[in-house]
Design a protein around this motif. Structure first.
Motif, short mmCIF file in Angstrom:
data_model
loop_
_atom_site.label_atom_id
_atom_site.label_comp_id
_atom_site.label_asym_id
_atom_site.label_seq_id
_atom_site.Cartn_x
_atom_site.Cartn_y
_atom_site.Cartn_z
N GLY A 34 6.00 -18.63 -9.43
CA GLY A 34 6.98 -18.51 -8.36
C GLY A 34 7.29 -17.08 -7.98
N ALA A 35 6.47 -16.15 -8.40
CA ALA A 35 6.70 -14.74 -8.07
C ALA A 35 6.50 -14.51 -6.58
CB ALA A 35 5.76 -13.85 -8.87
N THR A 36 7.37 -13.72 -6.02
CA THR A 36 7.26 -13.43 -4.58
C THR A 36 6.13 -12.46 -4.29
OG1 THR A 36 8.89 -11.66 -4.81
CG2 THR A 36 9.71 -13.83 -4.17
N SER A 37 5.61 -11.79 -5.30
CA SER A 37 4.53 -10.83 -5.09
C SER A 37 3.14 -11.47 -5.16
CB SER A 37 4.63 -9.71 -6.13
OG SER A 37 4.49 -10.25 -7.43
N ALA A 38 3.07 -12.79 -5.24
CA ALA A 38 1.78 -13.47 -5.35
C ALA A 38 0.91 -13.25 -4.12
CB ALA A 38 1.99 -14.97 -5.59
N LEU A 43 -4.07 -10.55 -1.28
CA LEU A 43 -4.64 -9.42 -0.55
C LEU A 43 -5.62 -8.64 -1.42
CD1 LEU A 43 -1.60 -7.97 1.44
CD2 LEU A 43 -3.62 -9.10 2.36
N ALA A 44 -5.21 -8.36 -2.66
CA ALA A 44 -6.07 -7.60 -3.56
C ALA A 44 -7.35 -8.37 -3.89
CB ALA A 44 -5.32 -7.27 -4.85
N ALA A 45 -7.23 -9.68 -4.11
CA ALA A 45 -8.40 -10.49 -4.45
C ALA A 45 -9.37 -10.58 -3.27
CB ALA A 45 -7.97 -11.89 -4.90
N LEU A 46 -8.83 -10.75 -2.06
CA LEU A 46 -9.71 -10.81 -0.88
C LEU A 46 -10.38 -9.46 -0.62
CD1 LEU A 46 -7.71 -13.02 1.64
CD2 LEU A 46 -9.85 -13.58 0.47
N ALA A 47 -9.65 -8.37 -0.83
CA ALA A 47 -10.25 -7.04 -0.64
C ALA A 47 -11.37 -6.81 -1.66
CB ALA A 47 -9.18 -5.96 -0.77
N VAL A 82 -2.98 -13.04 6.13
CA VAL A 82 -2.30 -13.01 4.83
C VAL A 82 -1.24 -11.92 4.85
CG1 VAL A 82 -2.61 -12.54 2.37
CG2 VAL A 82 -4.24 -13.99 3.55
N ALA A 83 -1.60 -10.74 5.33
CA ALA A 83 -0.62 -9.65 5.42
C ALA A 83 0.48 -9.99 6.43
CB ALA A 83 -1.31 -8.35 5.80
#
Length: 176
Positions: A34-38, A43-47, A82-83
């Motif tokens: 439930g982290a809001t930073s997920a 973004l990092a995984a797609l990059a 996503v962003a």
């Protein structure tokens, strides 16, 4: 990162693919917690996926190179919705994400079809990792990124065992 990295530096290629798997898995754990930073993990995984997908290019195929470019463009375009959803919080970005992932999946499908058997990555692993990436990106808000995480880690293990691990051959052992 291009296909020649797989041959020249297989350990580096396997590490890059494993990093993508760990980023997707980490994003999934954040989403399930439930982290809001997920979303930033997505973004990092797609990059990282954009960089790592070059490892999958067929060794002897110009159409495979074009397919990698199309897949990279589709994944890069997927970063925008996503962003955008992270910045605005609106769900209107979901149709845009589906369209961009359709472009990426078209490139990925072309990449699978351009694959040949001489020295390329095993077909089933490639198909699963690329399909898992698209499905995982859509289901990332509900923890669905664990699917591409597991699949990319399986590909990294296959790369390491197929290309980087020293093979055992009776001829090699007799020569020593």
């Amino acid at each position: 990162m291009h296909w020649f990295t797989l041959i020249a530096r297989p350990g580096r290629a396997a590490a890059l693919v494993a990093t993508v798997g760990l980023l997707f898995a980490g994003q999934s754990l954040l989403a399930l917690d439930g982290a809001t930073s997920a979303g930033y993990g997505t973004l990092a995984a797609l990059a990282a996926t954009i960089l790592a997908i070059g490892v999958f290019a067929p060794l002897h195929s110009r159409s495979g190179t074009i397919a990698v470019i199309i897949a990279r463009v589709g994944l890069a375009l997927a970063l925008v919705p996503v962003a955008g959803s992270l910045a605005t919080g609106w769900s209107i970005w979901l149709p845009v994400l589906v369209v961009t992932l359709t472009i990426a999946s078209g490139g990925m499908t072309w990449l699978v079809l351009a694959r040949r058997h001489e020295g390329d990555i095993p077909g089933r692993l490639l198909e699963l990792a690329l399909a898992g990436t698209v499905v995982g990106a859509v289901l990332a808000p509900v923890g669905g990124a664990i699917l591409p995480g597991i699949l990319w880690l399986a590909v990294a293990a296959a790369l390491w065992s197929s290309y980087a691990a020293p093979g055992f051959s009776p001829a090699v052992s007799q020569a020593q």
